[in-house]
Design an enzyme around this catalytic site. Sequence first.
Site, PDB file in Angstrom:
ATOM      1  N   GLY A   1       0.784  -1.228   0.000  1.00 49.35           N
ATOM      2  CA  GLY A   1       0.000   0.000   0.000  1.00 49.35           C
ATOM      3  C   GLY A   1       0.813   1.273   0.000  1.00 49.35           C
ATOM      4  O   GLY A   1       0.283   2.351  -0.269  1.00 49.35           O
ATOM      5  N   SER A   2       2.076   1.173   0.289  1.00 49.91           N
ATOM      6  CA  SER A   2       2.938   2.356   0.416  1.00 49.91           C
ATOM      7  C   SER A   2       3.115   3.084  -0.915  1.00 49.91           C
ATOM      8  O   SER A   2       3.565   2.481  -1.900  1.00 49.91           O
ATOM      9  CB  SER A   2       4.307   1.924   0.948  1.00 49.91           C
ATOM     10  OG  SER A   2       5.301   2.880   0.664  1.00 49.91           O
ATOM     11  N   PRO A   3       2.796   4.376  -0.986  1.00 47.24           N
ATOM     12  CA  PRO A   3       3.026   5.127  -2.229  1.00 47.24           C
ATOM     13  C   PRO A   3       4.491   5.095  -2.691  1.00 47.24           C
ATOM     14  O   PRO A   3       4.743   4.869  -3.882  1.00 47.24           O
ATOM     15  CB  PRO A   3       2.569   6.546  -1.878  1.00 47.24           C
ATOM     16  CG  PRO A   3       1.554   6.350  -0.799  1.00 47.24           C
ATOM     17  CD  PRO A   3       2.070   5.189   0.011  1.00 47.24           C
TER      18      PRO A   3
ATOM     19  N   ARG B   1       5.188   1.797  -4.282  1.00 50.96           N
ATOM     20  CA  ARG B   1       4.536   1.666  -5.585  1.00 50.96           C
ATOM     21  C   ARG B   1       5.265   2.451  -6.672  1.00 50.96           C
ATOM     22  O   ARG B   1       5.253   2.060  -7.841  1.00 50.96           O
ATOM     23  CB  ARG B   1       3.072   2.097  -5.473  1.00 50.96           C
ATOM     24  CG  ARG B   1       2.232   1.061  -4.734  1.00 50.96           C
ATOM     25  CD  ARG B   1       0.762   1.395  -4.751  1.00 50.96           C
ATOM     26  NE  ARG B   1       0.386   2.280  -3.665  1.00 50.96           N
ATOM     27  CZ  ARG B   1      -0.132   3.484  -3.806  1.00 50.96           C
ATOM     28  NH1 ARG B   1      -0.295   3.998  -5.016  1.00 50.96           N
ATOM     29  NH2 ARG B   1      -0.482   4.202  -2.756  1.00 50.96           N
TER      30      ARG B   1
END
Length: 216
Positions: free
Chosen positions: A10-12, A15
């Site tokens: 989930g970490s921007p 990603r």
Amino acid sequence: MGIDLYYVPGSPPCRAVLLTARALNLNLNLKLVDMNSGEHLKPEFLKLNPQHTVPTLVDDGHSVWESRAIITYLANKYGKGKPLYPEDPKERSQVDQALYFNIGTLYHRWADYFFPQVFGGAPADKAKLEKVEEALKMLDTMLEGHKFITGNNMTIADLDYLASISSFEASDVNFLKYPNIKRWYETAKSSAPGYEEANAAGLVALKELCKTLMKK
């Protein structure tokens, strides 16, 4: 030995690395880090990254952390001759400038506004939201006449912003009201290789996490 990426879906920032790897056609050995159990604080991880953050990349024994450092490293080593990180000094300075604006202003302001609500149960701060809106207006101006962040070619700046700005969907920040950002966002999503796998899946995980935490 391959390239290992220690990450959280989930970490921007994680990603952004996944998007860059896909754009460079790189296969990463994905190593999920359970931060809830303190896996990132274990001695073996601290040897790789004393800052104990994700993403952390290990390429043939060489460890790099901080997502923008990782994506520029990957583009430098594996993207020679590609427009993702142009070699012309002037063109590259525009990409670097965009990366610094994101980490230092745009993403920073959004995280400062939203994360206290998610992880600390704080109420929304109107003054902080106004700072986010100010940064979005700057970006909208920067995109005037540009197909992508710095011109007509997709670069690692677009991949970095794509991971960051898509995450705004988890909050109440309406970035799509800015016409140039909306146009760029749709173009970038359709142009980034492997977008669904590299970013969209993790974005769903982030949204679900935020919903769960903010209900408590």
